[in-house]
Design a protein around this motif. Structure first.
Motif, PDB file in Angstrom:
ATOM      1  N   GLY A 170     -16.242  62.697  36.244  1.00 11.66           N
ATOM      2  CA  GLY A 170     -15.287  62.840  37.281  1.00 11.66           C
ATOM      3  C   GLY A 170     -15.850  63.340  38.666  1.00 11.66           C
ATOM      4  O   GLY A 170     -15.361  63.562  39.493  1.00 11.66           O
ATOM      5  N   GLU A 173     -18.870  62.142  40.108  1.00 12.16           N
ATOM      6  CA  GLU A 173     -18.156  61.517  41.399  1.00 12.16           C
ATOM      7  C   GLU A 173     -17.411  62.359  42.548  1.00 12.16           C
ATOM      8  O   GLU A 173     -18.453  61.787  43.818  1.00 12.16           O
ATOM      9  CB  GLU A 173     -17.062  60.744  40.606  1.00 12.16           C
ATOM     10  CG  GLU A 173     -17.799  59.300  40.025  1.00 12.16           C
ATOM     11  CD  GLU A 173     -16.661  58.454  39.210  1.00 12.16           C
ATOM     12  OE1 GLU A 173     -16.686  58.003  38.347  1.00 12.16           O
ATOM     13  OE2 GLU A 173     -15.894  58.543  40.068  1.00 12.16           O
ATOM     14  N   LEU A 174     -17.054  62.732  42.382  1.00 12.78           N
ATOM     15  CA  LEU A 174     -15.875  63.591  43.460  1.00 12.78           C
ATOM     16  C   LEU A 174     -17.100  64.971  44.162  1.00 12.78           C
ATOM     17  O   LEU A 174     -16.018  64.460  45.640  1.00 12.78           O
ATOM     18  CB  LEU A 174     -15.146  64.575  42.547  1.00 12.78           C
ATOM     19  CG  LEU A 174     -13.966  65.992  43.071  1.00 12.78           C
ATOM     20  CD1 LEU A 174     -12.995  64.514  43.604  1.00 12.78           C
ATOM     21  CD2 LEU A 174     -12.862  66.392  42.650  1.00 12.78           C
ATOM     22  N   PRO A 235      -6.947  70.887  35.399  1.00  7.74           N
ATOM     23  CA  PRO A 235      -6.915  69.311  36.399  1.00  7.74           C
ATOM     24  C   PRO A 235      -6.692  69.952  37.885  1.00  7.74           C
ATOM     25  O   PRO A 235      -7.098  69.266  38.703  1.00  7.74           O
ATOM     26  CB  PRO A 235      -5.158  69.050  36.187  1.00  7.74           C
ATOM     27  CG  PRO A 235      -5.275  69.154  34.993  1.00  7.74           C
ATOM     28  CD  PRO A 235      -5.760  70.556  34.375  1.00  7.74           C
ATOM     29  N   THR A 238     -10.315  69.894  38.731  1.00  8.67           N
ATOM     30  CA  THR A 238     -11.373  68.791  38.934  1.00  8.67           C
ATOM     31  C   THR A 238     -10.072  67.925  39.824  1.00  8.67           C
ATOM     32  O   THR A 238     -10.457  66.730  40.193  1.00  8.67           O
ATOM     33  CB  THR A 238     -11.195  67.645  37.887  1.00  8.67           C
ATOM     34  OG1 THR A 238     -10.227  67.717  37.336  1.00  8.67           O
ATOM     35  CG2 THR A 238     -12.630  68.575  36.609  1.00  8.67           C
ATOM     36  N   ALA A 239      -9.193  68.328  40.942  1.00  5.46           N
ATOM     37  CA  ALA A 239      -8.020  67.861  41.447  1.00  5.46           C
ATOM     38  C   ALA A 239      -9.179  66.897  42.204  1.00  5.46           C
ATOM     39  O   ALA A 239      -9.749  67.268  42.894  1.00  5.46           O
ATOM     40  CB  ALA A 239      -7.042  68.970  42.367  1.00  5.46           C
ATOM     41  N   GLY A 240      -8.357  65.843  42.205  1.00  5.60           N
ATOM     42  CA  GLY A 240      -8.851  64.835  43.460  1.00  5.60           C
ATOM     43  C   GLY A 240      -9.455  63.696  42.410  1.00  5.60           C
ATOM     44  O   GLY A 240      -9.479  62.395  43.252  1.00  5.60           O
ATOM     45  N   SER A 241      -9.896  63.595  41.632  1.00  6.15           N
ATOM     46  CA  SER A 241     -10.802  63.169  40.779  1.00  6.15           C
ATOM     47  C   SER A 241      -9.575  61.953  39.794  1.00  6.15           C
ATOM     48  O   SER A 241      -9.729  62.461  38.706  1.00  6.15           O
ATOM     49  CB  SER A 241     -12.084  63.583  39.958  1.00  6.15           C
ATOM     50  OG  SER A 241     -12.653  62.561  38.901  1.00  6.15           O
ATOM     51  N   GLU A 242      -9.492  60.406  39.511  1.00 11.52           N
ATOM     52  CA  GLU A 242      -8.662  60.128  38.410  1.00 11.52           C
ATOM     53  C   GLU A 242      -9.963  60.027  37.379  1.00 11.52           C
ATOM     54  O   GLU A 242      -8.743  60.339  36.119  1.00 11.52           O
ATOM     55  CB  GLU A 242      -8.244  58.531  38.973  1.00 11.52           C
ATOM     56  CG  GLU A 242      -6.689  58.781  38.940  1.00 11.52           C
ATOM     57  CD  GLU A 242      -7.187  56.792  39.053  1.00 11.52           C
ATOM     58  OE1 GLU A 242      -6.507  56.200  38.718  1.00 11.52           O
ATOM     59  OE2 GLU A 242      -6.363  57.155  40.445  1.00 11.52           O
ATOM     60  N   THR A 243     -10.818  59.999  37.436  1.00 13.93           N
ATOM     61  CA  THR A 243     -11.717  60.067  36.424  1.00 13.93           C
ATOM     62  C   THR A 243     -11.553  60.948  35.150  1.00 13.93           C
ATOM     63  O   THR A 243     -11.467  60.728  34.295  1.00 13.93           O
ATOM     64  CB  THR A 243     -13.244  59.622  36.384  1.00 13.93           C
ATOM     65  OG1 THR A 243     -13.233  58.637  37.552  1.00 13.93           O
ATOM     66  CG2 THR A 243     -13.777  59.327  35.179  1.00 13.93           C
ATOM     67  N   ALA A 245      -8.944  63.282  35.746  1.00 15.42           N
ATOM     68  CA  ALA A 245      -7.674  63.358  35.294  1.00 15.42           C
ATOM     69  C   ALA A 245      -7.352  62.299  33.788  1.00 15.42           C
ATOM     70  O   ALA A 245      -6.599  63.601  32.194  1.00 15.42           O
ATOM     71  CB  ALA A 245      -6.529  62.747  36.244  1.00 15.42           C
ATOM     72  N   GLU A 246      -8.542  61.378  33.440  1.00 15.21           N
ATOM     73  CA  GLU A 246      -7.606  60.659  31.911  1.00 15.21           C
ATOM     74  C   GLU A 246      -8.378  60.893  31.331  1.00 15.21           C
ATOM     75  O   GLU A 246      -8.705  61.286  29.782  1.00 15.21           O
ATOM     76  CB  GLU A 246      -8.581  58.749  32.566  1.00 15.21           C
ATOM     77  CG  GLU A 246      -7.518  58.025  32.806  1.00 15.21           C
ATOM     78  CD  GLU A 246      -8.164  56.646  34.048  1.00 15.21           C
ATOM     79  OE1 GLU A 246      -9.733  56.676  33.265  1.00 15.21           O
ATOM     80  OE2 GLU A 246      -8.152  56.801  34.383  1.00 15.21           O
TER      81      GLU A 246
END
Lengths: 446, 446
Positions: A170, A173-174, A235, A238-243, A245-246
């Motif tokens: 994640g 990606e971000l 969180p 890595t704020a901004g990445s849904e991946t 967060a999961e």
């Protein structure tokens, strides 16, 4: 005829009884732990078609494979791990086995690598995997197995580091690094070994990423401390990445599930920097270090993979597992004199005192064994002193001496070797109970 | 990417759990029997310098060695038995180990032989040897070990054939055949397989002896029947040979000592025709056949040798030992459906019924394991029916079902899979005693 020099190959070793006894004990302990979780044993051939083995690990692994042509002209190789054979095995047999399939495999593997202290070219691995489920329960269970395994082997102070690779994905990606995952993770994996600065430098150079991007990756890795605190901070980083967060939700489930399963929190660490060199891990990742011997590196590693056997079958087989480097652990224990003091496989020696009584000694031995007492009979009727010296040197608990007088009076002498004391005990072939009781008591109290 | 066909090499096999579970049990049983006699475990490398291995068995054995050059240009081979590595090991370490040295070694060996039913190119051998003594006690003990071993594995009807090669040597001397020992014994060894007539013909042709000489050798071999009767007839047949007379005394001691050690007479046979193909046996010789499966040949063979490690050291190391063909025995049992019905490594399955209770299932599992009950948790919260079908198919003894109601009422359901009956049992994480008791009772009664 000239003599052939008796020697082992470089990187190979013999196991003498003093080391082999605890080694066998470790393997048996591992089997019992695995079974208690419902893992079943399998075995696969040492030799596989070379095409099965090659191209499955790194180029380095490929070079290390012991390979040759067999008499039938087939290109074959000796397995270098237990995962590739498992993948081949699963592709071949999963229809019969069904899923979930939980197996363990304790067996030697071979790697023609440069040898160093405590590292050999032949060593036993001890793997367990759960195949055919993506459930977090299997991830949690893997942590519980590692904990039980090391505890049962006799360790108390060790740390199981847990990560979920999805969080890293994640973050990558971000920061637009999704296509650089492999080289970035390769570099990141060296963090503990080479430090932040060199890792940063290598990331920029090898993975060709910017200094800011490397900073972002290393910021995640620097997230350290109490597990719940780390989980709470992730969180934000890595704020901004849904991946991501999961991934954090799943990592939290694994951590809390492990605690629910009885793994002490002092042994658990959330370490978002561990990535493992192998490319195929896609979820949870584990490494385990001994708190008193961190320098030997991880002694039990593993993780979750998406597709175990994609090289051999179209059937999608996700799974999770880990591998205990049993011989590596043993070598470390040996080096540090942590192995239990050598003792004999049978605790009692019957002295061969009176040549005419050979069959009586044999009967006595059979009698004791039938009552659960392991017993060796000295094979030669040497002098008593020589036989007792042997008993002492080998670490027997007790020695039984019986000559003409003792046999005539239906008794024998039991010599306790640690204290050099002697007890007279009643014995006849028809009634060994008193002797059995004395010997069991002596063996238990050792 | 095209798929690689998942397959094993010809003559090699995978062990699936249903076979691997009894195989592991057999190995563990063997370890326990060996230890109870004071034999200690060792291990040696699979790969040895080729010069260590080659020229030690027959030409045929030499051809069967898996051999190659390693990356360092060394000529190496995979061991084809456990005796040659033991000889090398003894030569190298006997100074440290001292004598008598009693070891066992359970490990795979490789032979590139033509495959046939039940024979593989990779198979586990299970050897035990006593080195450094010529005592008859060690010979007797070897017979007792074979008896215990097969009994512990689960066999009742088997025959241990015993001979002393010295008797044959005496007879050969008597008939002027001392220099023809090897070819005569080679032919004699085929007696059971090819019959008297063909053996006689081969002896005359290959060993170049007269028909009368062959008759004399075969007269000894024809000596059959009750052990004590055979022992009583032997002196007459070998009259005039002092060597044979000594051999008969020793053979009688071995037989009577084995009986004293508790080996049932119905399992013992004096068979003066067995000679074993290998040239190095010099005294006692053993073969063991299953009474109900004589066609698979000897499943545990061995004997006494004068000089184990003469190729590698000047130190004279006499000894005695035998080798159980564990995988051969297993293959025979499998073929004849004699293996125990597949059961699960852990007897109890916890059904994953209520997704919200995951950590409770994990805690319950940890609790049961801590109390000695092996337990698997189904990894996915599938429908109850699917999980119970899995439990049935795999052979679990009991399944535990607990949903919201049960947890609220501090109880769970125990489903006995064989009878399809269900019992309600009290359970809380703090007090698992009732559940432990019910499960242990169910597992014991299976």
């Amino acid at each position: 005829m000239s003599l052939i020099q008796p020697r082992t190959l470089k990187g190979f070793r013999d196991y003498l009884p003093a080391v082999m006894m605890p080694r066998e004990q470790m393997m048996q302990t591992a089997r019992e732990v695995f079974r208690s979780f419902g893992f079943a044993p399998i075995d696969t051939p040492v030799l596989e078609y070379l095409e099965i083995l090659s191209g499955k690990g790194s180029d380095e692994t490929d070079r290390q494979i012991y390979r040759f042509q067999d008499n039938g002209g087939r290109d074959v190789g000796m397995r270098f791990d237990l995962t590739v054979p498992l993948a081949r095995f699963a592709a071949q047999h999963i229809g019969v086995l069904g899923t979930p399939f939980k197996r363990y495999h304790i067996a030697p593997v071979w790697r023609g690598e440069n040898t160093q202290a405590g590292r050999y070219r032949e060593f036993v691995q001890c793997d367990f995997d759960t195949i055919g489920t993506t459930s977090v329960l299997a991830d949690i269970e893997a942590v519980a197995v590692i904990n039980h395994l090391l505890e049962a082997i006799g360790f108390d102070r060790f740390t199981i580091s847990i990560n979920n690779r999805v969080i890293l994905s994640g973050l990558l990606e971000l920061h637009g690094l999704a296509d650089k995952t492999v080289p970035v993770l390769r570099s990141l994996d060296k963090l503990a070994k080479i430090g932040r600065e060199k890792t940063h430098e290598e990331m920029c150079r090898v993975a060709e990423i910017s200094s800011e991007q490397a900073d972002a990756v290393l910021a995640l890795a620097a997230c350290d401390g109490d597990a719940e605190a780390v989980l709470a901070r992730l969180p934000e980083i890595t704020a901004g990445s849904e991946t991501a967060a999961e991934g954090i939700v799943r990592l939290t489930e694994i951590y809390r599930g492990a605690v629910a399963s009885g793994v002490p929190t002092r042994r658990l660490k959330i370490d978002v920097s561990i990535a493992r060199g192998l490319d195929y891990y896609t979820g949870a990742i584990f490494e385990t270090t001994l708190d008193d011997l961190p320098e030997i590196g991880s002694i039990c590693s593993g993780g979750r993979y998406d597709n175990l056997a994609g090289m051999y079958t179209k059937q999608h087989l996700p799974g999770i597992g880990a591998s205990l480097g049993l011989d590596r652990l043993l070598a470390a224990m040996e080096q540090l004199n942590l192995l239990p003091v050598a003792s004999t496989p049978a605790p009692v020696l019957i002295v061969y005192f009176d040549e005419d009584r050979r069959d009586d000694y044999l009967k006595m031995a059979a009698n004791l064994r039938a009552n659960g007492v392991g017993v060796e009979v000295y094979p030669d009727s040497k002098k008593l002193g020589a036989q007792l010296k042997y008993a002492d040197g080998r670490g027997f608990t007790a020695a039984i001496v019986a000559g003409g007088n003792e046999w005539a009076e239906s008794r024998c002498q039991v010599k306790t070797l640690a204290t050099k004391s002697t007890t007279d005990v009643a014995y006849t072939h028809d009634d060994p109970a008193a002797l059995v009781a004395v010997l069991k008591q002596q063996c238990d109290s050792r």
